[in-house]
Write a protein that holds these residues in place. Structure first.
Motif, PDB file in Angstrom:
ATOM      1  N   LEU A 166       0.822  -1.203   0.000  1.00 37.57           N
ATOM      2  CA  LEU A 166       0.000   0.000   0.000  1.00 37.57           C
ATOM      3  C   LEU A 166       0.861   1.260   0.000  1.00 37.57           C
ATOM      4  CD1 LEU A 166      -2.792   1.219   0.027  1.00 37.57           C
ATOM      5  CD2 LEU A 166      -2.860   0.954   2.511  1.00 37.57           C
ATOM      6  N   LEU A 167       1.935   1.251   0.782  1.00 41.49           N
ATOM      7  CA  LEU A 167       2.826   2.412   0.793  1.00 41.49           C
ATOM      8  C   LEU A 167       3.481   2.608  -0.572  1.00 41.49           C
ATOM      9  CD1 LEU A 167       4.219   4.701   2.289  1.00 41.49           C
ATOM     10  CD2 LEU A 167       5.927   3.052   3.100  1.00 41.49           C
ATOM     11  N   SER A 168       3.892   1.512  -1.204  1.00 41.74           N
ATOM     12  CA  SER A 168       4.500   1.602  -2.534  1.00 41.74           C
ATOM     13  C   SER A 168       3.496   2.095  -3.564  1.00 41.74           C
ATOM     14  CB  SER A 168       5.055   0.238  -2.957  1.00 41.74           C
ATOM     15  OG  SER A 168       6.070  -0.197  -2.070  1.00 41.74           O
ATOM     16  N   ALA A 169       2.244   1.671  -3.425  1.00 42.54           N
ATOM     17  CA  ALA A 169       1.192   2.138  -4.339  1.00 42.54           C
ATOM     18  C   ALA A 169       1.013   3.639  -4.208  1.00 42.54           C
ATOM     19  CB  ALA A 169      -0.117   1.418  -4.044  1.00 42.54           C
ATOM     20  N   LEU A 170       1.054   4.139  -2.989  1.00 53.71           N
ATOM     21  CA  LEU A 170       0.938   5.580  -2.769  1.00 53.71           C
ATOM     22  C   LEU A 170       2.094   6.325  -3.419  1.00 53.71           C
ATOM     23  CD1 LEU A 170      -0.225   8.132  -1.310  1.00 53.71           C
ATOM     24  CD2 LEU A 170       1.274   7.515   0.604  1.00 53.71           C
ATOM     25  N   GLN A 171       3.315   5.915  -3.095  1.00 54.22           N
ATOM     26  CA  GLN A 171       4.477   6.658  -3.565  1.00 54.22           C
ATOM     27  C   GLN A 171       4.654   6.550  -5.073  1.00 54.22           C
ATOM     28  OE1 GLN A 171       6.302   8.798  -1.658  1.00 54.22           O
ATOM     29  NE2 GLN A 171       4.654   8.314  -0.240  1.00 54.22           N
ATOM     30  N   GLY A 172       4.483   5.339  -5.620  1.00 55.56           N
ATOM     31  CA  GLY A 172       4.605   5.187  -7.065  1.00 55.56           C
ATOM     32  C   GLY A 172       3.493   5.907  -7.808  1.00 55.56           C
ATOM     33  N   LEU A 190      -3.634   2.807  -6.031  1.00 54.54           N
ATOM     34  CA  LEU A 190      -4.265   2.643  -4.722  1.00 54.54           C
ATOM     35  C   LEU A 190      -5.434   1.667  -4.791  1.00 54.54           C
ATOM     36  CD1 LEU A 190      -4.195   6.286  -3.294  1.00 54.54           C
ATOM     37  CD2 LEU A 190      -2.826   4.323  -2.565  1.00 54.54           C
ATOM     38  N   ASN A 191      -6.219   1.741  -5.859  1.00 53.14           N
ATOM     39  CA  ASN A 191      -7.328   0.796  -6.004  1.00 53.14           C
ATOM     40  C   ASN A 191      -6.816  -0.640  -6.079  1.00 53.14           C
ATOM     41  OD1 ASN A 191      -9.243   2.830  -5.972  1.00 53.14           O
ATOM     42  ND2 ASN A 191      -9.439   2.937  -8.192  1.00 53.14           N
ATOM     43  N   ALA A 192      -5.716  -0.847  -6.809  1.00 48.73           N
ATOM     44  CA  ALA A 192      -5.154  -2.192  -6.928  1.00 48.73           C
ATOM     45  C   ALA A 192      -4.630  -2.691  -5.584  1.00 48.73           C
ATOM     46  CB  ALA A 192      -4.035  -2.197  -7.971  1.00 48.73           C
ATOM     47  N   ALA A 193      -3.961  -1.799  -4.844  1.00 43.65           N
ATOM     48  CA  ALA A 193      -3.418  -2.204  -3.543  1.00 43.65           C
ATOM     49  C   ALA A 193      -4.540  -2.512  -2.553  1.00 43.65           C
ATOM     50  CB  ALA A 193      -2.509  -1.110  -2.990  1.00 43.65           C
ATOM     51  N   LEU A 194      -5.591  -1.697  -2.558  1.00 47.76           N
ATOM     52  CA  LEU A 194      -6.714  -1.957  -1.656  1.00 47.76           C
ATOM     53  C   LEU A 194      -7.438  -3.251  -2.039  1.00 47.76           C
ATOM     54  CD1 LEU A 194      -8.212   1.616  -1.159  1.00 47.76           C
ATOM     55  CD2 LEU A 194      -6.806   0.308   0.445  1.00 47.76           C
ATOM     56  N   ALA A 195      -7.551  -3.516  -3.327  1.00 47.48           N
ATOM     57  CA  ALA A 195      -8.178  -4.761  -3.771  1.00 47.48           C
ATOM     58  C   ALA A 195      -7.346  -5.959  -3.315  1.00 47.48           C
ATOM     59  CB  ALA A 195      -8.334  -4.762  -5.289  1.00 47.48           C
ATOM     60  N   TYR A 196      -6.030  -5.823  -3.352  1.00 45.16           N
ATOM     61  CA  TYR A 196      -5.150  -6.893  -2.886  1.00 45.16           C
ATOM     62  C   TYR A 196      -5.359  -7.147  -1.395  1.00 45.16           C
ATOM     63  CZ  TYR A 196      -0.788  -9.470  -2.068  1.00 45.16           C
ATOM     64  OH  TYR A 196       0.150 -10.411  -1.721  1.00 45.16           O
TER      65      TYR A 196
END
Length: 207
Positions: A166-172, A190-196
């Protein structure tokens, strides 16, 4: 090693002056980057004398490290009480997306932008930035742990991996959105990380 905070107790007036200098530096870095922000620029924007500025920060590096500490203290940008539910995680992600929309996809003085400029050239700053990111990761991790303890996440969920994802999704996502001047990359990451994370929802939990 140069310290960002002088070993002295500040008066309320002194603390206010120090904070005004950091505020000015943060705003200038958001517009011009670290390399494009000089000490004299900060002094002028903060409306302090040179002796006042050097009273609190004996070098540009010390000032930049104070900015890093300030940004790390911002707790993942948008303030959320605790990232300990699917709803809270979604609200935090939406707030991060909204911030990018308000900035019109332009950069700001975030840990990510500071890392892009400093991590390869300044070991002290790189360490400060790494510690800031780890604090943010631990904030997410603590929320995920609370969710697992309540039975909302499966026992086999690798919480450390989810927090980093999730942190990587935010920063990237922020980096791509600022580069492309469009919020879609941040929304997608962020949507992909939250879905994961939701894929590890315990059976019968509200996800």
């Amino acid at each position: 090693m140069t310290e960002s905070v002088k070993p002295r107790r500040l008066t309320p007036k002194g603390l206010a002056t120090r904070n005004r200098i950091i505020d000015a530096a943060t705003a200038l870095i958001a517009r011009h980057g670290v390399a494009g922000t000089g000490i004299e620029d900060v002094r002028s924007a903060a409306e302090v004398s040179g002796s006042q500025l050097y009273h609190y920060f004996d070098s540009k590096q010390a000032l930049i490290r104070a900015v890093i500490t300030r940004q790390a203290d911002s707790a993942l940008g948008p303030r959320i009480e605790a990232l300990d539910s699917f709803e809270a995680l979604r609200a935090w992600a939406d707030a991060a997306i909204e911030r990018q929309l308000e900035n019109d996809g332009r950069g700001d003085c975030s840990l990510g932008s500071l890392a892009g400029e400093l991590s390869a050239s300044d070991e002290d700053s790189r360490t400060d930035l790494a510690n800031g990111f780890l604090r943010w990761k631990d904030l997410i991790l603590n929320g995920l742990r609370a969710m697992r303890d309540r039975g909302e996440l499966r026992e086999d969920a690798e919480l450390d991996e989810l927090a980093f994802a999730l942190l990587s999704a935010l920063q990237g996502g922020v980096l791509l959105s600022q580069t492309m001047r469009h919020v879609q990359p941040l929304e997608a990451s962020l949507n992909a990380a939250l879905a994961y994370i939701r894929s590890f929802a315990a059976p019968g939990s509200v996800a």
